[in-house]
Write an enzyme that holds these catalytic residues in place. Sequence first.
Site, PDB file in Angstrom:
ATOM      1  N   GLU A 250       0.857  -1.196   0.000  1.00  0.00           N
ATOM      2  CA  GLU A 250       0.000   0.000   0.000  1.00  0.00           C
ATOM      3  C   GLU A 250       0.885   1.235   0.000  1.00  0.00           C
ATOM      4  O   GLU A 250       2.000   1.191   0.530  1.00  0.00           O
ATOM      5  CB  GLU A 250      -0.865   0.049   1.272  1.00  0.00           C
ATOM      6  N   LYS A 252       2.397   4.495   1.423  1.00  0.00           N
ATOM      7  CA  LYS A 252       2.560   5.006   2.784  1.00  0.00           C
ATOM      8  C   LYS A 252       2.493   6.528   2.735  1.00  0.00           C
ATOM      9  O   LYS A 252       3.403   7.187   2.217  1.00  0.00           O
ATOM     10  CB  LYS A 252       3.891   4.553   3.382  1.00  0.00           C
ATOM     11  N   ARG A 257      -2.135   9.711  11.634  1.00  0.00           N
ATOM     12  CA  ARG A 257      -2.978   8.521  11.743  1.00  0.00           C
ATOM     13  C   ARG A 257      -4.227   8.869  12.552  1.00  0.00           C
ATOM     14  O   ARG A 257      -4.120   9.464  13.622  1.00  0.00           O
ATOM     15  CB  ARG A 257      -2.183   7.432  12.464  1.00  0.00           C
ATOM     16  N   ARG A 272      -2.926   8.575  17.044  1.00  0.00           N
ATOM     17  CA  ARG A 272      -2.086   7.399  17.245  1.00  0.00           C
ATOM     18  C   ARG A 272      -1.785   7.177  18.724  1.00  0.00           C
ATOM     19  O   ARG A 272      -1.631   6.067  19.183  1.00  0.00           O
ATOM     20  CB  ARG A 272      -0.794   7.622  16.462  1.00  0.00           C
ATOM     21  N   GLU A 302      -5.219   7.692   7.256  1.00  0.00           N
ATOM     22  CA  GLU A 302      -4.178   8.699   7.346  1.00  0.00           C
ATOM     23  C   GLU A 302      -4.803  10.003   6.833  1.00  0.00           C
ATOM     24  O   GLU A 302      -5.291  10.042   5.693  1.00  0.00           O
ATOM     25  CB  GLU A 302      -2.992   8.262   6.471  1.00  0.00           C
ATOM     26  N   PHE A 342      -7.287   2.940   5.442  1.00  0.00           N
ATOM     27  CA  PHE A 342      -6.473   1.757   5.158  1.00  0.00           C
ATOM     28  C   PHE A 342      -6.833   0.525   5.973  1.00  0.00           C
ATOM     29  O   PHE A 342      -6.309  -0.549   5.724  1.00  0.00           O
ATOM     30  CB  PHE A 342      -4.970   2.060   5.253  1.00  0.00           C
ATOM     31  N   ARG A 417       4.184  -4.328  17.373  1.00  0.00           N
ATOM     32  CA  ARG A 417       5.034  -4.077  16.219  1.00  0.00           C
ATOM     33  C   ARG A 417       5.573  -5.433  15.794  1.00  0.00           C
ATOM     34  O   ARG A 417       6.099  -6.184  16.596  1.00  0.00           O
ATOM     35  CB  ARG A 417       6.200  -3.172  16.630  1.00  0.00           C
ATOM     36  N   LYS A 423       7.465  -1.350   6.758  1.00  0.00           N
ATOM     37  CA  LYS A 423       7.499  -0.083   6.020  1.00  0.00           C
ATOM     38  C   LYS A 423       8.789   0.002   5.228  1.00  0.00           C
ATOM     39  O   LYS A 423       9.861  -0.342   5.735  1.00  0.00           O
ATOM     40  CB  LYS A 423       7.316   1.114   6.946  1.00  0.00           C
TER      41      LYS A 423
END
Length: 588
Positions: A250, A252, A257, A272, A302, A342, A417, A423
């Site tokens: 996708e 970025k 966010r 976020r 976003e 997203f 994470r 990313k």
Amino acid sequence: MQFSLISETFEKMEATTKRLELTQHLVDLFKATPSDVISKVVYLIQGKLRPDFEGVELGIAEKLAIKAISKSSGTPVRKITEAFVEDGDLGHAASKILEQKTQTTFLMQQITAERVYETLMKIARLEGTRSQDMKMKYIASLLNDATPQEGKFILKLIMGTLRLGIADNTVMDALAIAYTGSRDNREKLEAAYNVSSDLGRVAEEIAKNNLAGLENFQITLFSPIRPMLAERVKSEAEAMEKLGKEFAAEYKLDGERVQIHLSEKKVVLFSRRLENITSYYPDIVENVSKALKTTEMILEAEAVAINENTGEFLPFQELMHRRRKYDIAKTVEQYPISVNLFDVMYLNGKDLLNAPYDERRRRLEETTTENDFVKIIPKTIVRTENEIEDFLENAINSGCEGLMLKALDAPYRAGARGNNWLKLKREYRNELGDSLDLVVIGAFFGKGRRTGRYGTLLLATYNQENDTFESICKVGTGFTDENLDQFYQILQERVTLKKNPRIESGMEPDVWFEPEIVIEVVASEITLSPVHTAAKDAIRKGSGLALRFPKFTGKIRNEKSPEDASTDQEVIALYKNQKKVTQGISES
Ligand code: AMP
């Protein structure tokens, strides 16, 4: 429950920096806490009254607190102000003054934790013209019955200066030990925290119903979910290694966010960091549902500043103009945005956290009809390095930072994470341009043009395992005069009397800060260092890693909490990936 139990624990915690001891003090406190007070005790430990997303704030100015101390102790305001200036902490100053008072009076009644908490809640709820006076009276009434030690911590709670040197992880460790007998159950608590973002509620459930209580935690509309985070990769090949033969790519986007919760009647937006940011984006509140076929949803998007004439994305900084309390209508017009969806985590009563990415994306597409304001982030399926590279080219040409690469079969792992989201930024690919998000932990005073401000900042990475911040470089370049003023203003409020125990550094800056502010830095390379503690011993025994020629990019990452900063593990990966690994030891 006596408030003295809490204040005594806080006193002991302030006296140590050892994580195990800090945890043990909390375990002892939790064991002595009745289950109907535990949530309140946990909020107080976190230095708050309610979870962040409820936005309950005390709003007490120093002057008002000083007046309250004066009223309760009979000491003139001037004397208290002097003690405060000398001591630097109103809590300490108050305890000294109350010390003198208790020599002459008897305490009428012991103060309970419930009373402290309820009084602070009343203060937070007061509004209107007479509220200041009422707030002052409430504080004074608490101080009237408080011992000097209790008074000290009541004031620290009120002023937001309680510094116990612990993060949520330590509180969860202690809850797991106190109520289930084993730290291993921390993960279960964390799962409940991830969907509720309310550690007080998690504590209450585990105290009352043990592990069974955690099963009740479900995604709930208008309670924010802790966001899923991405690991960085440096190349297409590394992404293929981690994600396998086929996965999604996708764009970025470089914006803010936003977690969007919506029902037929209401739209609430969380950042976020899970603060309620609904008021900054009245345009999202008004327009988002027009593009959606369903009424009850939790979405992630976003928000990006755009040039309205061309539809082009604008840099992240433009969006920060939106962060203001007044004249919102004007800024909405001045700084238009688009909302780029997203993910979807909840849809008409159905929890989608465990649904694979593939399904969540399909549902997102099915329920959204794109318009000028609401878009779905472009996505494609990739199978080869060339396909990733082509899509990355497209993304960069459209003004994006890079790509997010996502495993097709992965659930939404809230708060985590991991390798299911990667990313890939273009800048990671050229050796000299790696950008890192680092925590400001200290500063050295400036000379010459920078006299009276901080000339150099000491920065740290985050170590997830130990929950510490480890220094990685000093940075003194890349600042404009405006930046220098801005940093001084933001940082001087965060100066601490002694180093926060979560900070690990071999350096002694002129001042230490609470590790709260995250800034973006680029550097030429990563080298071994005898003084910096980031990734200590990971590459070579006795050495840490340091950035060479670091430079501030101009971005203060307000939307990131210190725990979202680049980690030591990321730096180790970057170091290992450097084409020419420098074996020399850097000086700074
Ligand atoms: P970073 O801030 O560099 O750790 O990158 C993660 C951030 O990228 C997220 O928190 C989002 O704000 C943002 N982002 C932009 N596009 C996407 C996307 N397609 N999927 C997930 N996150 C995205």
